[in-house]
Design an enzyme around this catalytic site. Sequence first.
Site, mmCIF file in Angstrom:
data_model
loop_
_atom_site.group_PDB
_atom_site.id
_atom_site.type_symbol
_atom_site.label_atom_id
_atom_site.label_comp_id
_atom_site.label_asym_id
_atom_site.label_seq_id
_atom_site.Cartn_x
_atom_site.Cartn_y
_atom_site.Cartn_z
ATOM 1 N N GLY A 40 0.833 -1.185 0.000
ATOM 2 C CA GLY A 40 0.000 0.000 0.000
ATOM 3 C C GLY A 40 0.881 1.252 0.000
ATOM 4 N N SER A 113 6.478 -4.644 -0.978
ATOM 5 C CA SER A 113 6.374 -3.254 -1.408
ATOM 6 C C SER A 113 6.374 -2.329 -0.178
ATOM 7 C CB SER A 113 5.128 -3.078 -2.283
ATOM 8 O OG SER A 113 5.122 -1.840 -2.928
ATOM 9 N N TRP A 114 5.344 -1.496 0.016
ATOM 10 C CA TRP A 114 5.285 -0.689 1.242
ATOM 11 C C TRP A 114 5.419 -1.574 2.467
ATOM 12 C CZ3 TRP A 114 5.412 2.932 4.764
ATOM 13 C CH2 TRP A 114 4.651 2.796 5.929
ATOM 14 N N ASP A 273 11.664 -3.218 -12.271
ATOM 15 C CA ASP A 273 10.798 -2.437 -11.377
ATOM 16 C C ASP A 273 11.176 -0.971 -11.508
ATOM 17 O OD1 ASP A 273 9.328 -1.311 -9.347
ATOM 18 O OD2 ASP A 273 9.748 -2.907 -7.903
ATOM 19 N N HIS A 301 7.624 -5.015 -10.599
ATOM 20 C CA HIS A 301 7.178 -4.859 -9.210
ATOM 21 C C HIS A 301 6.331 -6.080 -8.826
ATOM 22 C CE1 HIS A 301 6.961 -2.175 -5.762
ATOM 23 N NE2 HIS A 301 5.668 -2.386 -5.647
#
Length: 332
Positions: A40, A113-114, A273, A301
């Site tokens: 996110g 990711s986040w 990415d 990604h």
Amino acid sequence: MDSDDRPRRSGLLDVGDGNDVYWEEWGAADGVPALYVHGGPGGALGASAYRERFDLGATRVVGFEQRGCGRSTPHAGDAKASLATNDTPHLVADMEALRVHLGIDAWVINGVSWGSTLALAYAQEHAARVLGVVLYAVTTTSRSEVDWITEGMGAIFPEAWDRFAGHAERAGIGYRRGEARLVEAYARLLESPDPQVRDAASREWALWEDTHVSIGAGGFHRHPRWDDDRFRHAFARLTTHYWSHDGFCDPPILERMNRLRSIPATLVHGRRDISSPVTTAWRLHRSWPGSELLVDEGDGHGGTSMTARWYAANAALVARVRRQHRSEPPAP
């Protein structure tokens, strides 16, 4: 989700400040504990496909949805939901409260990711509770990373970025490209009291999100998750909230890596990415003696090959933990 395809346990944990965090468990009750941290900011667990990245016969897998996301309450898609206590220190405290609630002494941490930023923040604060780390699509949410993904990538996608920045310029909030940070402009728009302003900004943010992940994803595709207005509003609102504050990581993640020197880690990242260039994973690896960096030349990604590496990294780490546990002398 079929009746045979439900979590072994799930619930809502009261973490204070009026927040309840959703959590769920999969796999072996006596397996090596592992925590999955979603991306996110503003993502969720979805259909819980993350569990397929673990050997469920050997692992006790826990997933949770961060404050404001998914089934956690209150939901950031509701404009009345305050973000005053929604920041990285609070999310880290929520993770630790969940560990205590579930009676887990220490666990493997996975972040995507986040979620890799949040996993790192947790590990730096609670290193004694971390058996190892697996990160996928690595980020640290530094100011330079945020400025690249919201500004610098205009050099790669000039047409899309012109629309993205132009929306903020036409919104009547005084933003001018080159004079202020675009992420801060969108954060203001997504806190507007006007629901039409918020909705329009969330749609533009979603379009830019799909654009900047497109190179490693085989071209531009509109993600169907944006059809859910509540999800889209929460995602855009929380992402801009966190990114405009550099992930609420003070000091930055890379300045605190000495805390993780004794923790093993595998970092899985895609060469293609473009939104999160491999330089971040490389810098993290260089500052972390116990880490291994796996750069997938074909994926961006995320992707099929990267996912296989993710599963293998978890399997190897869980096996390592089990071997160490067998070799430890029994407690007196």
